[in-house]
Design an enzyme around this catalytic site. Structure first.
Site, PDB file in Angstrom:
ATOM      1  N   HIS A 267       0.872  -1.167   0.000  1.00  0.00           N
ATOM      2  CA  HIS A 267       0.000   0.000   0.000  1.00  0.00           C
ATOM      3  C   HIS A 267       0.915   1.224   0.000  1.00  0.00           C
ATOM      4  O   HIS A 267       2.006   1.169   0.585  1.00  0.00           O
ATOM      5  CB  HIS A 267      -0.863   0.062   1.260  1.00  0.00           C
ATOM      6  CG  HIS A 267      -1.769  -1.110   1.458  1.00  0.00           C
ATOM      7  ND1 HIS A 267      -1.419  -2.216   2.198  1.00  0.00           N
ATOM      8  CD2 HIS A 267      -3.028  -1.338   1.009  1.00  0.00           C
ATOM      9  CE1 HIS A 267      -2.421  -3.075   2.201  1.00  0.00           C
ATOM     10  NE2 HIS A 267      -3.410  -2.580   1.488  1.00  0.00           N
TER      11      HIS A 267
ATOM     12  N   ASP B  46      -4.980 -13.236  -4.453  1.00  0.00           N
ATOM     13  CA  ASP B  46      -4.445 -13.153  -3.089  1.00  0.00           C
ATOM     14  C   ASP B  46      -4.660 -14.498  -2.408  1.00  0.00           C
ATOM     15  O   ASP B  46      -5.800 -14.903  -2.140  1.00  0.00           O
ATOM     16  CB  ASP B  46      -5.152 -12.043  -2.297  1.00  0.00           C
ATOM     17  CG  ASP B  46      -4.547 -10.671  -2.565  1.00  0.00           C
ATOM     18  OD1 ASP B  46      -3.597 -10.587  -3.374  1.00  0.00           O
ATOM     19  OD2 ASP B  46      -5.012  -9.700  -1.959  1.00  0.00           O
TER      20      ASP B  46
ATOM     21  N   GLU C  29      -9.540 -12.971  -3.265  1.00  0.00           N
ATOM     22  CA  GLU C  29      -8.748 -13.403  -2.111  1.00  0.00           C
ATOM     23  C   GLU C  29      -9.443 -14.567  -1.419  1.00  0.00           C
ATOM     24  O   GLU C  29     -10.639 -14.493  -1.116  1.00  0.00           O
ATOM     25  CB  GLU C  29      -8.552 -12.238  -1.135  1.00  0.00           C
ATOM     26  CG  GLU C  29      -7.871 -12.702   0.158  1.00  0.00           C
ATOM     27  CD  GLU C  29      -7.370 -11.585   1.047  1.00  0.00           C
ATOM     28  OE1 GLU C  29      -6.991 -10.520   0.515  1.00  0.00           O
ATOM     29  OE2 GLU C  29      -7.345 -11.786   2.273  1.00  0.00           O
TER      30      GLU C  29
ATOM     31  N   GLU D  84     -10.717  -6.103  -5.579  1.00  0.00           N
ATOM     32  CA  GLU D  84     -10.637  -7.181  -4.575  1.00  0.00           C
ATOM     33  C   GLU D  84     -11.916  -7.183  -3.741  1.00  0.00           C
ATOM     34  O   GLU D  84     -12.089  -6.342  -2.861  1.00  0.00           O
ATOM     35  CB  GLU D  84      -9.407  -6.960  -3.689  1.00  0.00           C
ATOM     36  CG  GLU D  84      -9.237  -8.039  -2.636  1.00  0.00           C
ATOM     37  CD  GLU D  84      -7.949  -7.867  -1.845  1.00  0.00           C
ATOM     38  OE1 GLU D  84      -6.954  -7.412  -2.425  1.00  0.00           O
ATOM     39  OE2 GLU D  84      -7.946  -8.173  -0.651  1.00  0.00           O
TER      40      GLU D  84
ATOM     41  N   ASP E 298      -6.587 -14.382   7.391  1.00  0.00           N
ATOM     42  CA  ASP E 298      -5.366 -14.221   6.585  1.00  0.00           C
ATOM     43  C   ASP E 298      -4.261 -15.211   6.974  1.00  0.00           C
ATOM     44  O   ASP E 298      -3.085 -14.846   7.059  1.00  0.00           O
ATOM     45  CB  ASP E 298      -4.810 -12.784   6.703  1.00  0.00           C
ATOM     46  CG  ASP E 298      -5.649 -11.775   5.942  1.00  0.00           C
ATOM     47  OD1 ASP E 298      -6.432 -12.180   5.057  1.00  0.00           O
ATOM     48  OD2 ASP E 298      -5.510 -10.572   6.222  1.00  0.00           O
TER      49      ASP E 298
ATOM     50  N   ASP F 127      -1.220 -12.900   0.387  1.00  0.00           N
ATOM     51  CA  ASP F 127      -1.692 -11.775   1.202  1.00  0.00           C
ATOM     52  C   ASP F 127      -2.113 -12.359   2.544  1.00  0.00           C
ATOM     53  O   ASP F 127      -3.286 -12.564   2.821  1.00  0.00           O
ATOM     54  CB  ASP F 127      -2.870 -11.084   0.507  1.00  0.00           C
ATOM     55  CG  ASP F 127      -3.298  -9.826   1.252  1.00  0.00           C
ATOM     56  OD1 ASP F 127      -2.590  -9.418   2.188  1.00  0.00           O
ATOM     57  OD2 ASP F 127      -4.356  -9.257   0.909  1.00  0.00           O
TER      58      ASP F 127
ATOM     59  N   MET G 276       2.753  -5.577  -8.079  1.00  0.00           N
ATOM     60  CA  MET G 276       1.458  -4.951  -7.819  1.00  0.00           C
ATOM     61  C   MET G 276       1.606  -3.881  -6.746  1.00  0.00           C
ATOM     62  O   MET G 276       2.468  -3.996  -5.871  1.00  0.00           O
ATOM     63  CB  MET G 276       0.486  -6.052  -7.358  1.00  0.00           C
ATOM     64  CG  MET G 276      -0.887  -5.587  -6.918  1.00  0.00           C
ATOM     65  SD  MET G 276      -0.973  -5.139  -5.174  1.00  0.00           S
ATOM     66  CE  MET G 276      -1.480  -6.699  -4.433  1.00  0.00           C
TER      67      MET G 276
ATOM     68  N   LYS H 149     -14.828  -8.190  -0.970  1.00  0.00           N
ATOM     69  CA  LYS H 149     -14.886  -8.682   0.413  1.00  0.00           C
ATOM     70  C   LYS H 149     -16.284  -8.375   0.942  1.00  0.00           C
ATOM     71  O   LYS H 149     -16.820  -7.311   0.656  1.00  0.00           O
ATOM     72  CB  LYS H 149     -13.821  -7.985   1.268  1.00  0.00           C
ATOM     73  CG  LYS H 149     -13.682  -8.587   2.659  1.00  0.00           C
ATOM     74  CD  LYS H 149     -12.555  -7.932   3.459  1.00  0.00           C
ATOM     75  CE  LYS H 149     -12.483  -8.554   4.849  1.00  0.00           C
ATOM     76  NZ  LYS H 149     -11.511  -7.877   5.719  1.00  0.00           N
TER      77      LYS H 149
ATOM     78  N   ASP I 278     -11.572 -11.981   9.647  1.00  0.00           N
ATOM     79  CA  ASP I 278     -10.647 -12.103   8.512  1.00  0.00           C
ATOM     80  C   ASP I 278      -9.286 -12.586   9.025  1.00  0.00           C
ATOM     81  O   ASP I 278      -8.522 -11.817   9.604  1.00  0.00           O
ATOM     82  CB  ASP I 278     -10.529 -10.717   7.858  1.00  0.00           C
ATOM     83  CG  ASP I 278      -9.729 -10.747   6.575  1.00  0.00           C
ATOM     84  OD1 ASP I 278      -9.327 -11.829   6.136  1.00  0.00           O
ATOM     85  OD2 ASP I 278      -9.500  -9.659   6.017  1.00  0.00           O
TER      86      ASP I 278
ATOM     87  N   HIS J 149     -11.547 -13.814   1.702  1.00  0.00           N
ATOM     88  CA  HIS J 149     -12.723 -12.955   1.567  1.00  0.00           C
ATOM     89  C   HIS J 149     -13.951 -13.720   1.077  1.00  0.00           C
ATOM     90  O   HIS J 149     -15.053 -13.514   1.588  1.00  0.00           O
ATOM     91  CB  HIS J 149     -12.413 -11.782   0.639  1.00  0.00           C
ATOM     92  CG  HIS J 149     -11.380 -10.859   1.207  1.00  0.00           C
ATOM     93  ND1 HIS J 149     -10.876  -9.786   0.519  1.00  0.00           N
ATOM     94  CD2 HIS J 149     -10.763 -10.844   2.416  1.00  0.00           C
ATOM     95  CE1 HIS J 149      -9.982  -9.152   1.271  1.00  0.00           C
ATOM     96  NE2 HIS J 149      -9.896  -9.792   2.421  1.00  0.00           N
TER      97      HIS J 149
ATOM     98  N   ASP K 135       2.455   1.914   3.295  1.00  0.00           N
ATOM     99  CA  ASP K 135       3.410   0.935   3.837  1.00  0.00           C
ATOM    100  C   ASP K 135       4.825   1.436   3.546  1.00  0.00           C
ATOM    101  O   ASP K 135       5.762   1.174   4.303  1.00  0.00           O
ATOM    102  CB  ASP K 135       3.258  -0.438   3.174  1.00  0.00           C
ATOM    103  CG  ASP K 135       1.884  -1.052   3.382  1.00  0.00           C
ATOM    104  OD1 ASP K 135       1.200  -0.653   4.336  1.00  0.00           O
ATOM    105  OD2 ASP K 135       1.508  -1.929   2.579  1.00  0.00           O
TER     106      ASP K 135
HETATM  107 MG    MG Z   1      -5.983  -8.958  -0.084  1.00  0.00          MG
END
Ligand code: MG
Length: 354
Positions: free
Chosen positions: A25, A216, A188, A152, A228, A258, A59, A154, A226, A191, A28
């Site tokens: 991002h 993802d 993803e 993406e 991950d 991800d 990406m 969700k 979520d 998600h 980040d």
């Molecule tokens: Mg993601």
């Protein structure tokens, strides 16, 4: 808590575990309140770390969810000043991503939604989302960037309900955009699984539409927050069918993990996590090859597909012929299908006894 690592340190950590690339991002890499000079220095240091480790940036994306300005959404906020700020922030982030080599730009609209439909009209929300994507597609074309967008989906979290909840919702919106050819999907695992859906089916539909631009990979138990988790950590069988699909169809985009290491881990544990994601993918890829080469499995598939024929193409004659045809309905219903054996053989491939 682990102490925060700088972007440069993280690139070196990823280089150490053998990763191919790194995505980010905007914030980040560059803090939201950095000056132009600070931004340029950070980008110089980051690019030097990429060059030193050989990592690439396939990406990039924008953080349109962390700052309180976006508490009611970015592109779909009820406040036009917030919507304009979101476009400005995304243009800067697109420039940053392209400067670092990104060819895919992801849009996760985590704040694009509502807790109460009294507060925001969902049709208006979708209209604003469409207008923002049209604006940004035009910006990318105007800059001469060869960048493609990937939405993406969700269903919820952090909003009570998020717009573009699933792959299907996003595909439908894409067809209404000015430059639909520039926009695809970044599905993803977690998600779609949160919503209790079959992730592979969403991926297959994106692929069928020519819209699987990015993916993802992680893992998730249905009905939970979520999570991950490390790829394949919860449901290796689902992960197997996903990897088999990506390999069988020849998906050539990024295999992007991800995911997050358990909060219990120190930095060695983070490396174990990262290596685990990649290792599980490669193990499942080998299992998919084994499945495809298994004589008993292939014989069952041949049995299932026996008598398969091309679809009936409509003509007046074909329709009347079909209407006149006499089917043995009882025989059709009585036919046994060897799906239990096929699934058991699949499990045995996964358990390493075949
Ligand atoms: Mg993601």
């Amino acid at each position: 808590m682990r102490a925060a690592l700088s972007p440069v340190e993280l690139v070196h950590l990823l280089g150490e575990v053998g990763a191919y690339g790194v995505n980010f991002h905007d914030n980040d890499l560059v803090p939201i309140d950095a000056t132009a000079a600070e931004r340029d220095q950070i980008v110089r240091d980051f690019k030097a770390a990429l060059a030193a480790t050989g990592l690439v940036v396939p990406m990039a994306t924008t953080n349109l969810f962390g700052d309180p300005a976006f508490k009611d959404g970015a592109f779909t906020s009820n406040d036009p000043q917030v919507r304009a700020y979101a476009l400005q922030k995304t243009m800067h982030a697109i420039d940053l991503g392209v400067e670092c080599g990104a060819s895919i730009y992801v849009f996760w609209g985590g704040r694009e939604g509502a807790e109460s439909d009294a507060a925001k009209d969902p049709v208006e929300g979708l209209k604003r989302f469409r207008e923002a994507l049209n604006f940004l597609c035009a910006y990318v074309k105007d800059q001469g960037y060869t960048l493609k967008f990937a939405l993406e989906p969700k269903p919820n979290e952090p909003r009570g309900d998020i717009y573009l909840a699933t792959v299907g919702h996003a595909l439908a919106l894409i067809n209404t955009l000015d430059h639909a050819e520039m926009v695809g999907l970044n599905p993803e695992v977690a998600h779609e699984t949160m919503a209790g859906l079959n992730f592979l089916h969403g991926v297959a539909q994106a692929w069928d539409a020519g819209k699987l631009f990015h993916i993802d990979l992680n893992d998730q138990a249905p009905g939970r927050y979520d999570q991950d988790f490390r790829f394949g950590a919860v449901n290796p069988k689902n992960a197997f069918f996903l990897v088999k699909f990506l390999e069988d169809v020849g998906y050539d985009g990024s295999r992007h993990f991800d995911a997050h290491a358990y909060r219990t881990e120190d930095y060695e544990g983070v490396k174990d996590f990262a290596r685990g994601c990649m290792r599980t993918y490669l193990i499942l890829k080998e299992k998919a090859q084994r499945w495809n080469a298994d004589g008993e499995i292939q014989a069952l598939l041949a049995e299932i597909k026996a008598g398969d024929q091309a679809p009936i193409v409509y003509s007046a004659g074909a329709a009347s012929e079909l209407k006149a045809h006499s089917f043995d309905r009882l025989a059709l219903g009585a036919r046994g299908l060897p799906y239990e054996r096929l699934d058991q053989l699949t499990v045995e491939v996964l358990l390493g006894v075949r």
